[in-house]
Design a protein around this motif. Structure first.
Motif, PDB file in Angstrom:
ATOM      1  N   ILE A   1     -13.167  45.586 -54.612  1.00  0.00           N
ATOM      2  CA  ILE A   1     -13.238  45.964 -53.195  1.00  0.00           C
ATOM      3  C   ILE A   1     -13.482  44.735 -52.335  1.00  0.00           C
ATOM      4  CG2 ILE A   1     -14.590  47.266 -51.520  1.00  0.00           C
ATOM      5  CD1 ILE A   1     -15.086  49.329 -53.753  1.00  0.00           C
ATOM      6  N   THR A   2     -14.398  43.894 -52.747  1.00  0.00           N
ATOM      7  CA  THR A   2     -14.743  42.717 -51.946  1.00  0.00           C
ATOM      8  C   THR A   2     -13.558  41.753 -51.848  1.00  0.00           C
ATOM      9  OG1 THR A   2     -17.043  42.929 -52.666  1.00  0.00           O
ATOM     10  CG2 THR A   2     -16.378  40.817 -51.749  1.00  0.00           C
ATOM     11  N   LEU A   3     -12.897  41.488 -52.978  1.00  0.00           N
ATOM     12  CA  LEU A   3     -11.773  40.557 -52.969  1.00  0.00           C
ATOM     13  C   LEU A   3     -10.575  41.102 -52.197  1.00  0.00           C
ATOM     14  CD1 LEU A   3     -11.961  39.280 -56.661  1.00  0.00           C
ATOM     15  CD2 LEU A   3     -12.638  38.052 -54.587  1.00  0.00           C
ATOM     16  N   GLU A   4     -10.363  42.410 -52.249  1.00  0.00           N
ATOM     17  CA  GLU A   4      -9.267  42.992 -51.466  1.00  0.00           C
ATOM     18  C   GLU A   4      -9.526  42.824 -49.974  1.00  0.00           C
ATOM     19  OE1 GLU A   4      -6.415  44.005 -52.124  1.00  0.00           O
ATOM     20  OE2 GLU A   4      -6.309  44.587 -54.221  1.00  0.00           O
ATOM     21  N   ILE A   5     -10.764  43.020 -49.546  1.00  0.00           N
ATOM     22  CA  ILE A   5     -11.100  42.840 -48.117  1.00  0.00           C
ATOM     23  C   ILE A   5     -10.904  41.381 -47.728  1.00  0.00           C
ATOM     24  CG2 ILE A   5     -13.000  42.911 -46.464  1.00  0.00           C
ATOM     25  CD1 ILE A   5     -14.070  45.335 -48.032  1.00  0.00           C
ATOM     26  N   ARG A   6     -11.339  40.474 -48.600  1.00  0.00           N
ATOM     27  CA  ARG A   6     -11.172  39.056 -48.262  1.00  0.00           C
ATOM     28  C   ARG A   6      -9.696  38.685 -48.238  1.00  0.00           C
ATOM     29  NH1 ARG A   6     -14.562  35.036 -47.562  1.00  0.00           N
ATOM     30  NH2 ARG A   6     -13.925  32.874 -47.969  1.00  0.00           N
ATOM     31  N   HIS A   7      -8.897  39.301 -49.099  1.00  0.00           N
ATOM     32  CA  HIS A   7      -7.461  39.049 -49.110  1.00  0.00           C
ATOM     33  C   HIS A   7      -6.818  39.508 -47.798  1.00  0.00           C
ATOM     34  CE1 HIS A   7      -3.352  38.681 -50.396  1.00  0.00           C
ATOM     35  NE2 HIS A   7      -3.163  39.995 -50.438  1.00  0.00           N
ATOM     36  N   LEU A   8      -7.323  40.613 -47.225  1.00  0.00           N
ATOM     37  CA  LEU A   8      -6.787  41.100 -45.951  1.00  0.00           C
ATOM     38  C   LEU A   8      -7.061  40.119 -44.816  1.00  0.00           C
ATOM     39  CD1 LEU A   8      -7.734  44.891 -46.150  1.00  0.00           C
ATOM     40  CD2 LEU A   8      -5.463  43.867 -46.396  1.00  0.00           C
ATOM     41  N   TYR A   9      -8.184  39.435 -44.865  1.00  0.00           N
ATOM     42  CA  TYR A   9      -8.557  38.542 -43.768  1.00  0.00           C
ATOM     43  C   TYR A   9      -8.069  37.108 -43.991  1.00  0.00           C
ATOM     44  CZ  TYR A   9     -11.547  42.040 -41.585  1.00  0.00           C
ATOM     45  OH  TYR A   9     -12.004  43.183 -40.950  1.00  0.00           O
TER      46      TYR A   9
ATOM     47  N   PHE B   1     -15.383  35.740 -41.343  1.00  0.00           N
ATOM     48  CA  PHE B   1     -15.339  36.281 -39.981  1.00  0.00           C
ATOM     49  C   PHE B   1     -16.382  37.384 -39.818  1.00  0.00           C
ATOM     50  CE2 PHE B   1     -11.020  34.907 -41.135  1.00  0.00           C
ATOM     51  CZ  PHE B   1     -10.849  33.891 -40.219  1.00  0.00           C
ATOM     52  N   ASP B   2     -16.775  37.641 -38.527  1.00  0.00           N
ATOM     53  CA  ASP B   2     -17.715  38.726 -38.252  1.00  0.00           C
ATOM     54  C   ASP B   2     -17.129  40.076 -38.631  1.00  0.00           C
ATOM     55  OD1 ASP B   2     -19.482  36.878 -37.352  1.00  0.00           O
ATOM     56  OD2 ASP B   2     -19.200  37.296 -35.208  1.00  0.00           O
ATOM     57  N   ALA B   3     -15.875  40.272 -38.307  1.00  0.00           N
ATOM     58  CA  ALA B   3     -15.233  41.538 -38.661  1.00  0.00           C
ATOM     59  C   ALA B   3     -15.176  41.711 -40.182  1.00  0.00           C
ATOM     60  CB  ALA B   3     -13.823  41.586 -38.064  1.00  0.00           C
ATOM     61  N   GLU B   4     -14.983  40.572 -40.879  1.00  0.00           N
ATOM     62  CA  GLU B   4     -14.949  40.614 -42.348  1.00  0.00           C
ATOM     63  C   GLU B   4     -16.301  41.025 -42.913  1.00  0.00           C
ATOM     64  OE1 GLU B   4     -14.216  37.519 -46.082  1.00  0.00           O
ATOM     65  OE2 GLU B   4     -13.844  36.866 -44.021  1.00  0.00           O
ATOM     66  N   GLN B   5     -17.397  40.464 -42.337  1.00  0.00           N
ATOM     67  CA  GLN B   5     -18.718  40.843 -42.794  1.00  0.00           C
ATOM     68  C   GLN B   5     -18.984  42.315 -42.535  1.00  0.00           C
ATOM     69  OE1 GLN B   5     -20.845  39.438 -44.586  1.00  0.00           O
ATOM     70  NE2 GLN B   5     -20.875  37.211 -44.332  1.00  0.00           N
TER      71      GLN B   5
ATOM     72  N   ARG C   1     -23.081  43.834 -35.027  1.00  0.00           N
ATOM     73  CA  ARG C   1     -24.431  43.988 -35.583  1.00  0.00           C
ATOM     74  C   ARG C   1     -24.990  45.370 -35.251  1.00  0.00           C
ATOM     75  NH1 ARG C   1     -28.746  39.398 -34.409  1.00  0.00           N
ATOM     76  NH2 ARG C   1     -28.151  39.889 -32.240  1.00  0.00           N
ATOM     77  N   ALA C   2     -24.765  45.836 -34.019  1.00  0.00           N
ATOM     78  CA  ALA C   2     -25.264  47.157 -33.635  1.00  0.00           C
ATOM     79  C   ALA C   2     -24.597  48.256 -34.437  1.00  0.00           C
ATOM     80  CB  ALA C   2     -25.033  47.370 -32.143  1.00  0.00           C
ATOM     81  N   PHE C   3     -23.260  48.179 -34.533  1.00  0.00           N
ATOM     82  CA  PHE C   3     -22.552  49.220 -35.278  1.00  0.00           C
ATOM     83  C   PHE C   3     -22.919  49.192 -36.774  1.00  0.00           C
ATOM     84  CE2 PHE C   3     -19.093  49.031 -31.871  1.00  0.00           C
ATOM     85  CZ  PHE C   3     -19.642  50.109 -31.195  1.00  0.00           C
ATOM     86  N   SER C   4     -23.226  48.017 -37.266  1.00  0.00           N
ATOM     87  CA  SER C   4     -23.621  47.916 -38.660  1.00  0.00           C
ATOM     88  C   SER C   4     -24.904  48.683 -38.924  1.00  0.00           C
ATOM     89  CB  SER C   4     -23.787  46.439 -39.050  1.00  0.00           C
ATOM     90  OG  SER C   4     -24.230  46.329 -40.386  1.00  0.00           O
TER      91      SER C   4
END
Length: 897
Positions: A783-791, A802-806, A860-863
């Motif tokens: 899951i983590t690597l797929e998200i990083r691959h998208l960004y 990126f903030d959106a990535e985090q 940060r708020a939405f998180s």
């Protein structure tokens, strides 16, 4: 020097005087003892002898007389005579017929041994050597003429013999057993015979006084005289005489040796020694003669122009050993039926070794091959007649193989066909034996050994005899076939040799079938197994001769399968071991060349030689293990099962490497796809073996499952999270969702989860939970690597986040935890719910430790808002669904009613 000589003379006179007085005293006492026995009174040679003697202590028991039936009192038994006495009946009872001297001490002292034994032995040897050295000195100094030397030597020998015979007759008149001593007459006679041997030999070989016939007669007469004297004088004469006779040619030598004279002399000495050993049954003498005979057999064997004398010596020694040493044959000693007698077998084997050396030294010349063939044939006849010499058949088989193997190695076709002709000193020689001679001899040996191995079954009451014949009958034809193939076909493909091997296999198979139909006899089961082994070995040779490269591996694997099937139909124990041996040979074969066909492997994926070279053996071993399991679980079965697992794993791994590396399985690189596929294969095979071991209970299946699981774990840690990790290395990840990350992390996570369920309840809980934890880590990594691959695109080893990535990481991990919780509630599965708790805890830590410090603004708020809503929802689910509490209604108050 004169003073020393005088002192020695005085000391010698004192010792001689003392010995004479002792002898006279003992003689007088012996005469008095004989007189007293004749008159029935006790002898009294001294006041002490008249003292009363205490009666012997007798147990206080009563015995009944056999004649009268009355009881005897404890005092009734008469005193027991000394041990070793003979008895004669008298009116008063049994008394010694010949009384012994009083009991001697337990053993002679050092002075007695020195004075009565050792000096005599050394003196006898010194006399013999002195005579020989006197002849040698007279030759070197030129003091006397040859005639005088020979005459003096003969007189010295006659003098020693005469003194020895006189001493023997004088000593026999006065036997005193209480005085242990060396046999002086025997030692003097031995010295005389050794000098006589040397004198006659020197007269013939050095001076030519005697013609060969006369020398032969005289040497034979001395040998026979030694034999006759040893019969009277015992082993001392035999030992010294034989040693002196064999050493004489070394001490009395010539610059121009006559080898015919030497080996005629050796033959006569050997005959005399073997004859004496046979008459007196002295095994040590036979062994000593064999050792000396072997020395002279190999003496100067490499010198040119000595073939005739050497061949005569080997043949004569072999014949003498057969006639006089082999037990149960001709004039040999009696033999125990069904027993292999070591000396009988070794005596033939030693001289057969001499014939082998003669062939090798003479470059396989035809005369040497004829001598060797005759002795092997004679060994056959002797061992067939006398079971005591059966051990010589083993030596014959080994020497036959050695001769033909050396003949095969001697050939060097690569050098003999080079441009310009053969290199000097290399290749065939002009004096080398013909190929036709060797082929005819090999065919005869193979047929004789094979037929004798079969015909010998059932002829003996012992099991070892037919087993030896069967082993030689199987080994020799196969060994000769290999040697001839190497010599003639030069280890290349040969259909004619394959046909011969098939014929040999058919003969062995017929012998196996006939033996299985016979009634049980000693050694028959082992012999049948040996012939069955020979059948399969001949088939293996046929495949080797006819096939090339990978086909041999396939043929050997199919032979293992056939052996396992035969062992199921014919319960011969050795066949199970043979199936395992063949499997081991196949393993060694692929260890030598994992590509099966070397550089001819090609680049075609899947459908290549790897599929045949690993797939067919793997299927053969799996099916063979099924056949073997029907008759029990033992070592051979486990070996075949291990080979089946090994070839299955290697088939998958080599195909993966071949596909990923474009046909080069030796490339030193590991990509993410390759490591991921290997982890998937290892986990899938581990699941299969876990299921299989439940049904079979096999130790090998259990161990295989554990090893594959451990390998998968190491590959995950060192490969997927190490050398093949796209976060650490510049690895291209192509494709949006269908990419190498699925092979590397997603599919292994699913397989690890399935493996954890396969071992749950059947292995330790910690083992299953560890595998489940590994599945969770792999899923999270995917899951983590797929998200990083998208960004970040195809390369993930960037240090920027990126903030959106985090924020996406937090949301994805939280969703993954919720999904695990839902699965845990629906199945229900406590393990899934615990995994969900772990994921949510990881997400909470990330939000509070990473997002709070790194995210800014709305992310940060939405998180935090999203995390809070999810946690509240999870609490509601646990309260309402999983741990719903039923309220108890309040009790009704009857009194109030």
């Amino acid at each position: 020097m004169e003073f020393i000589a005088v002192v020695i003379a005085i000391v010698a006179f004192i010792f001689a005087r003392k010995a004479r007085n002792t002898s006279l005293e003992l003689s007088a006492r012996l005469t008095q003892l004989e007189a007293s026995l004749a008159s029935g009174t006790r002898p009294s040679s001294s006041p002490a002898a008249d003292a009363p003697i205490a009666p012997p202590i007798v147990p206080e028991t009563t015995a009944t007389s056999e004649t009268t039936g009355t009881e005897k009192t404890p005092s009734s038994p008469p005193p027991l005579p000394p041990a070793g006495s003979r008895y004669r009946e008298t009116v008063d009872g049994a008394i010694p017929e010949t009384s012994e001297a009083p009991a001697a001490p337990s053993g002679p002292g050092l002075e007695e041994r020195l004075g009565t034994r050792w000096v005599v032995w050394v003196g006898g040897l010194t006399l013999a050597l002195g005579g020989i050295f006197l002849v040698k000195y007279s030759i070197e100094a030129g003091l006397l003429g040859p005639e005088v030397r020979v005459l003096l030597g003969g007189l010295f020998a006659l003098g020693l013999l005469a003194v020895g015979e006189f001493a023997r007759r004088k000593e026999s008149l006065l036997p005193i057993a209480a005085l242990p001593k060396a046999n002086i007459p025997a030692i003097l006679t031995a010295a005389g015979t050794a000098v006589a041997f040397a004198t006659v030999y020197a007269s013939y070989a050095l001076y030519g006084f005697l013609s060969p016939p006369i020398a032969f007669v005289l040497l034979g007469a001395v040998a026979l005289g030694t034999l006759a004297a040893a019969l009277l004088h015992g082993p001392a004469l035999a030992g010294l005489g034989v040693i002196g006779a064999f050493v004489t040619p070394v001490l009395v030598s010539s610059d121009k040796p006559d080898y015919w004279a030497l080996y005629i002399y050796i033959a006569i000495v050997t005959a005399a020694a073997f004859g004496l050993a046979r008459i007196r049954l002295w095994r040590w003498l036979a062994v000593t003669t064999i050792v000396f005979g072997a020395f002279w057999m190999l003496f100067d064997i490499a010198r040119p122009h000595t073939f005739g004398p050497q061949a005569f010596d080997i043949i004569a020694s072999f014949a003498l050993a057969a006639l006089l040493v082999v037990a149960g044959f001709m004039f040999g000693p009696s033999a125990e039926q069904g027993r292999v007698e070591p000396v009988s077998s070794i005596s033939l084997g030693v001289f057969l070794f001499g014939a082998t050396a003669l062939v090798l030294i003479n470059n396989h010349a035809d005369p040497a091959m004829i001598v060797f063939t005759l002795l092997v044939a004679a060994t056959f006849a002797i061992a067939w007649r006398a079971e005591s010499a059966t051990g010589a058949i083993v030596a014959a088989a080994l020497f036959v193989f050695a001769v033909f193997a050396e003949w095969a190695i001697r050939a060097n076709p690569e050098l003999t066909v080079m441009p310009g002709g053969a290199m000097p000193g290399i290749g065939t020689r002009a004096d080398e034996g013909s190929i036709s001679m060797h082929l005819i001899t090999a065919a005869g040996f193979g047929a004789a050994f094979g037929a004798a191995g079969f015909l010998a079954q059932g002829r003996s009451i012992s099991a070892i005899i037919p087993v030896i014949w069967a082993a030689a009958g199987v080994f020799t034809p196969l060994a000769l076939l290999v040697a001839l193939y190497a010599r003639i076909a030069h280890l290349d493909r040969s259909i004619p040799f394959a046909i011969i091997a098939i014929a040999v296999a058919a003969a062995f198979a017929a012998a196996t079938e006939l033996l299985t139909k016979r009634d049980a006899r000693p050694g028959q089961m082992i012999s049948t197994a040996l012939f069955a082994t020979g059948t399969l070995a001949a088939l293996a040779l046929a495949f080797t001769f006819a096939l090339e490269k990978g086909w041999l591996t396939i043929a050997l694997a199919l032979m293992s399968l056939g052996t396992a099937w035969i062992s199921m139909r014919r319960p011969i124990p050795f066949l199970r071991s043979l199936a395992a041996i063949l499997a081991g040979i196949v393993v060694l074969r692929i260890g030598h060349e994992p590509r099966i066909v070397g550089n001819d492997l090609g680049t075609t994926p899947i459908f290549n030689w790897l599929l045949l070279g690993y797939g067919i053996p793997a299927a053969s071993f799996w099916l063979g293990s099924i056949f073997l399991r029907r008759r029990g679980d033992d070592g051979p079965l486990r070996s075949v099962e291990a080979a089946a697992i090994l070839f299955t794993v290697l088939l998958a791994f080599t195909q993966i490497r071949h596909y990923i590396n474009n046909g080069d399985i030796y490339r030193t690189s590991s990509s993410l796809i390759e490591v991921g596929l290997q982890v998937c294969v290892a986990l899938a095979m581990a699941i299969g073996l876990e299921r299989l071991r439940i049904r079979t209970g096999s130790v090998i299946h259990n161990l295989g499952a554990l090893l594959l699981t451990w390998f998968a774990g190491l590959a995950v840690v060192l490969g997927l999270f190490g050398i093949a990790n796209p976060l650490m290395r510049s690895i291209e990840i192509s494709g949006t969702f269908i990419n190498p990350l699925i092979l590397g992390y997603a599919i292994p996570a699913v397989l690890a989860l399935l493996l954890s369920y396969a071992v749950a309840g059947r292995r330790a809980a910690a083992y299953a939970n560890t595998i489940a934890a590994g599945a969770l880590v792999l899923a999270l990594a995917w899951i983590t690597l797929e998200i990083r691959h998208l960004y970040h695109g195809p390369y993930l080893n960037s240090f920027r986040t990126f903030d959106a990535e985090q924020y996406t990481y937090s949301v994805a991990w939280l969703v993954f935890g919720v999904v695990l919780l839902g699965i845990g509630l629906l199945l229900p599965s406590q393990r899934a719910r615990l995994a969900s708790a772990v994921m949510i805890a990881i997400t909470i830590l990330k939000v509070f430790l990473i997002d709070m410090s790194n995210l800014t603004g709305a992310y940060r708020a939405f998180s935090f808002i999203g995390l809070g809503l999810v946690l509240v929802a999870i609490g509601w689910l646990y309260q309402r669904i999983l741990f719903r509490q039923t309220k108890t209604p309040p009790a009704v108050n009857n009194s109030a009613a």
